[in-house]
Design an enzyme around this catalytic site. Structure first.
Site, mmCIF file in Angstrom:
data_model
loop_
_atom_site.group_PDB
_atom_site.id
_atom_site.type_symbol
_atom_site.label_atom_id
_atom_site.label_comp_id
_atom_site.label_asym_id
_atom_site.label_seq_id
_atom_site.Cartn_x
_atom_site.Cartn_y
_atom_site.Cartn_z
ATOM 1 N N ARG A 166 0.822 -1.221 0.000
ATOM 2 C CA ARG A 166 0.000 0.000 0.000
ATOM 3 C C ARG A 166 0.849 1.261 0.000
ATOM 4 O O ARG A 166 0.478 2.269 0.605
ATOM 5 C CB ARG A 166 -0.937 0.022 1.228
ATOM 6 C CG ARG A 166 -1.904 -1.144 1.311
ATOM 7 C CD ARG A 166 -3.153 -0.857 0.489
ATOM 8 N NE ARG A 166 -4.211 -1.775 0.836
ATOM 9 C CZ ARG A 166 -5.367 -1.441 1.397
ATOM 10 N NH1 ARG A 166 -5.610 -0.189 1.694
ATOM 11 N NH2 ARG A 166 -6.274 -2.345 1.653
ATOM 12 N N ARG B 135 -2.936 7.084 1.435
ATOM 13 C CA ARG B 135 -3.362 8.298 2.133
ATOM 14 C C ARG B 135 -2.325 8.955 3.024
ATOM 15 O O ARG B 135 -2.495 10.097 3.420
ATOM 16 C CB ARG B 135 -4.614 7.995 2.967
ATOM 17 C CG ARG B 135 -5.850 7.894 2.118
ATOM 18 C CD ARG B 135 -6.951 7.206 2.869
ATOM 19 N NE ARG B 135 -6.529 5.839 3.185
ATOM 20 C CZ ARG B 135 -7.307 4.934 3.751
ATOM 21 N NH1 ARG B 135 -8.513 5.239 4.106
ATOM 22 N NH2 ARG B 135 -6.854 3.715 3.979
ATOM 23 N N ARG C 234 -7.017 12.366 -4.554
ATOM 24 C CA ARG C 234 -8.284 11.799 -4.075
ATOM 25 C C ARG C 234 -9.294 12.873 -3.676
ATOM 26 O O ARG C 234 -10.500 12.607 -3.621
ATOM 27 C CB ARG C 234 -8.015 10.830 -2.925
ATOM 28 C CG ARG C 234 -7.476 9.468 -3.395
ATOM 29 C CD ARG C 234 -8.574 8.545 -3.941
ATOM 30 N NE ARG C 234 -9.352 7.999 -2.844
ATOM 31 C CZ ARG C 234 -10.553 8.400 -2.488
ATOM 32 N NH1 ARG C 234 -11.150 9.350 -3.165
ATOM 33 N NH2 ARG C 234 -11.170 7.856 -1.471
ATOM 34 N N ASP D 45 -7.028 -2.032 -6.952
ATOM 35 C CA ASP D 45 -7.513 -2.642 -5.714
ATOM 36 C C ASP D 45 -7.885 -4.086 -6.028
ATOM 37 O O ASP D 45 -8.081 -4.428 -7.203
ATOM 38 C CB ASP D 45 -8.724 -1.877 -5.156
ATOM 39 C CG ASP D 45 -9.007 -2.267 -3.709
ATOM 40 O OD1 ASP D 45 -8.365 -1.706 -2.809
ATOM 41 O OD2 ASP D 45 -9.849 -3.164 -3.492
ATOM 42 N N TYR E 75 -15.262 -11.249 0.397
ATOM 43 C CA TYR E 75 -15.904 -9.960 0.119
ATOM 44 C C TYR E 75 -17.219 -10.148 -0.625
ATOM 45 O O TYR E 75 -18.215 -9.476 -0.332
ATOM 46 C CB TYR E 75 -14.977 -9.053 -0.690
ATOM 47 C CG TYR E 75 -14.033 -8.278 0.192
ATOM 48 C CD1 TYR E 75 -14.501 -7.191 0.940
ATOM 49 C CD2 TYR E 75 -12.717 -8.637 0.318
ATOM 50 C CE1 TYR E 75 -13.648 -6.491 1.777
ATOM 51 C CE2 TYR E 75 -11.855 -7.939 1.149
ATOM 52 C CZ TYR E 75 -12.329 -6.873 1.875
ATOM 53 O OH TYR E 75 -11.501 -6.186 2.707
HETATM 54 O O1 CP3 Z 1 -0.025 -1.440 -2.511
HETATM 55 C C1 CP3 Z 1 -0.402 -0.479 -3.215
HETATM 56 O O2 CP3 Z 1 0.010 0.686 -3.059
HETATM 57 C C2 CP3 Z 1 -1.313 -0.787 -4.381
HETATM 58 C C3 CP3 Z 1 -2.679 -0.459 -4.181
HETATM 59 C C4 CP3 Z 1 -3.589 -1.321 -3.322
HETATM 60 C C5 CP3 Z 1 -4.800 -0.815 -2.792
HETATM 61 N N1 CP3 Z 1 -5.488 -1.842 -2.248
HETATM 62 C C6 CP3 Z 1 -5.241 0.586 -2.880
HETATM 63 C C7 CP3 Z 1 -6.242 1.085 -1.919
HETATM 64 C C8 CP3 Z 1 -3.533 -2.677 -2.997
HETATM 65 C C9 CP3 Z 1 -2.438 -3.700 -3.251
HETATM 66 C C10 CP3 Z 1 -4.746 -2.984 -2.321
HETATM 67 C C11 CP3 Z 1 -5.077 -4.346 -1.869
HETATM 68 C C12 CP3 Z 1 -6.279 -4.547 -1.062
HETATM 69 N N2 CP3 Z 1 -7.473 -3.917 -1.137
HETATM 70 C C13 CP3 Z 1 -6.399 -5.562 -0.087
HETATM 71 C C14 CP3 Z 1 -5.341 -6.576 0.239
HETATM 72 C C15 CP3 Z 1 -4.260 -6.022 1.067
HETATM 73 C C16 CP3 Z 1 -4.584 -5.876 2.529
HETATM 74 O O3 CP3 Z 1 -4.486 -4.730 3.007
HETATM 75 O O4 CP3 Z 1 -4.888 -6.879 3.163
HETATM 76 C C17 CP3 Z 1 -7.666 -5.464 0.479
HETATM 77 C C18 CP3 Z 1 -8.233 -6.326 1.578
HETATM 78 C C19 CP3 Z 1 -8.346 -4.421 -0.211
HETATM 79 C C20 CP3 Z 1 -9.750 -3.981 -0.036
HETATM 80 C C21 CP3 Z 1 -9.832 -2.592 0.398
HETATM 81 N N3 CP3 Z 1 -9.564 -1.496 -0.409
HETATM 82 C C22 CP3 Z 1 -10.244 -2.106 1.666
HETATM 83 C C23 CP3 Z 1 -10.627 -2.988 2.849
HETATM 84 C C24 CP3 Z 1 -10.220 -0.726 1.602
HETATM 85 C C25 CP3 Z 1 -10.698 0.235 2.668
HETATM 86 C C26 CP3 Z 1 -9.782 0.278 3.810
HETATM 87 C C27 CP3 Z 1 -8.704 1.268 3.554
HETATM 88 O O5 CP3 Z 1 -7.529 0.904 3.702
HETATM 89 O O6 CP3 Z 1 -9.053 2.379 3.204
HETATM 90 C C28 CP3 Z 1 -9.734 -0.346 0.328
HETATM 91 C C29 CP3 Z 1 -9.494 1.020 -0.173
HETATM 92 C C30 CP3 Z 1 -8.131 1.297 -0.707
HETATM 93 N N4 CP3 Z 1 -7.433 0.483 -1.562
HETATM 94 C C31 CP3 Z 1 -7.374 2.483 -0.494
HETATM 95 C C32 CP3 Z 1 -6.189 2.354 -1.251
HETATM 96 C C33 CP3 Z 1 -5.069 3.368 -1.397
HETATM 97 C C34 CP3 Z 1 -7.817 3.687 0.318
HETATM 98 C C35 CP3 Z 1 -8.711 4.474 -0.542
HETATM 99 C C36 CP3 Z 1 -8.832 5.910 -0.117
HETATM 100 O O7 CP3 Z 1 -9.597 6.187 0.821
HETATM 101 O O8 CP3 Z 1 -8.167 6.757 -0.736
#
Ligand code: CP3
Length: 347
Positions: free
Chosen positions: A24, A28, A37, A73, A150
């Protein structure tokens, strides 16, 4: 480029300097990310290749990271299968028509990746051009179990009651559902490699909700299938999940080239259980980065000392970097891992 520290470590070749990237890493905690964003929704950012490319490059410009990971994502793959996905501010991802019956599972479609996720494949091509060989690019997907969770829960879940109940009470429909997940995920991983991804990470974030016996019977066969399909492209595959430390030897059966481990286990202990013939990625507790620098440094030192230059270590966090992580500690960690590991080699 095949000479990059990161790809060499994936192949367990000695690297002198230990490569580091952060799960990640685009997100943010970076003001540059928040600025984008503020003007675009999460799904718009993912679906616009120019924006996804820009966000992917933000951490590469800011820090000396050894790999980029495509901004996307794990969940948009479900949209083309027929599920309505939204990212709700303050709540995370929500699926408004979750899978609750065998009929719902059987209604899911399995479109090819070029049709389902063309925007991410375009973003990969764009990023490869922009990176111009500076660092390798990682593509990724959710693993079948985590995506099924999910799809069935309709969002994040603490106890995974719905997905595990479905798995235990509808074994045939479960296998049909997991078969579909493995088809779309395998196809997506192959398409990302063909578009230019030089390594692929499979996120099985919620597999740790399962007992070892249930993981082996109901999730592992599908994880192994997607890893095998991804490897048919000959790029290295990383398999990562959390809370899996009670079943590390089982994770080897995915066949992945690299296993990502969380911070709930000492990395040398995890590696001893995983055995030879596999690279290891991890495993600093992401919350460590909120501590004063000397604490971060001590814990990074501890990981490097435990690994003791064993070939095949990729430094990373034990899970994704958290919002509000101090940017200065990220910069210092990346530089320190490079300097310290190089010095260990020399001494
Ligand atoms: O690693 C990276 O920088 C690449 C981008 C990436 C995102 N999500 C962007 C994202 C990757 C590899 C993911 C994977 C992901 N997404 C997982 C597996 C990894 C882990 O953390 O276990 C999961 C379970 C998700 C599902 C997901 N997406 C959730 C639960 C959420 C909300 C929680 C949170 O962290 O905000 C997201 C949103 C998300 N995916 C954001 C980002 C940068 C935040 C979005 C925002 O508010 O700007």
């Amino acid at each position: 480029m095949t000479d990059s520290l990161f790809l060499r470590a994936c192949r367990r070749e000695p690297t002198g300097t230990t490569p580091i990237w952060l799960m990640r890493q685009a997100g943010r905690y970076m003001p540059e990310y928040r600025a984008i964003r503020a003007r675009h929704s999460m799904l718009d950012a993912i679906r616009t290749p120019e924006l996804a490319c820009e966000i992917t490059l933000q951490p590469i410009r800011a820090f000396a990271l050894d790999a980029a990971i495509i901004f996307a994502d794990i969940l948009p793959i479900l949209i083309g299968m027929g599920l309505d996905l939204e990212f709700v501010k303050g709540e995370g991802p929500v699926i408004t028509n979750p899978v609750r019956s065998p009929a719902d599972a059987d209604a899911l479609r399995t479109p090819p990746a070029e049709e389902n996720l063309p925007y991410t494949l375009d973003a990969i091509r764009l990023v490869r051009r922009e990176l111009d060989g500076r660092v390798p690019l990682i593509g990724f997907s959710g693993a079948p179990f985590t995506l099924a969770s999910y799809a069935i829960e309709g969002g994040g879940s603490k106890n995974h009651v719905r997905v595990k109940s479905f798995m235990l009470s509808e074994p045939d429909a479960w296998n049909r559902l997991m078969d579909k997940m493995a088809t779309v995920v395998g196809d997506y991983l192959v398409a990302q490699a063909e578009a230019g991804a030089q390594a692929l990470q499979v996120f099985d974030s919620w597999a740790g909700a399962l007992s070892p016996a249930d993981y082996r019977a109901h999730a592992l066969p599908y994880a192994r299938r997607v890893v095998e399909r991804a490897q048919s492209t000959s790029v290295p595959v990383i398999y990562f999940g959390t809370d899996l430390n009670g079943m590390l030897p089982l994770l080897r059966e995915t066949g992945a080239d690299v296993i990502g481990v969380d911070w709930r286990i000492a990395i040398d202990d995890a590696w001893a259980q995983l055995g030879d013939g596999v690279a290891v990625q991890g495993n600093l507790d992401p919350v460590t980065l909120f501590a004063p620098w000397p604490q971060v440094q001590r814990r990074a030192d501890d990981i490097l000392a435990r690994v003791a230059k064993r070939p095949g270590h990729i430094f990373n966090l034990g899970h994704g970097i958290l919002p509000e992580t101090p940017v200065d500690n990220v910069r210092r960690l990346v530089d320190y891992v490079h300097e310290r590991s190089a010095a260990m080699e020399a001494s």
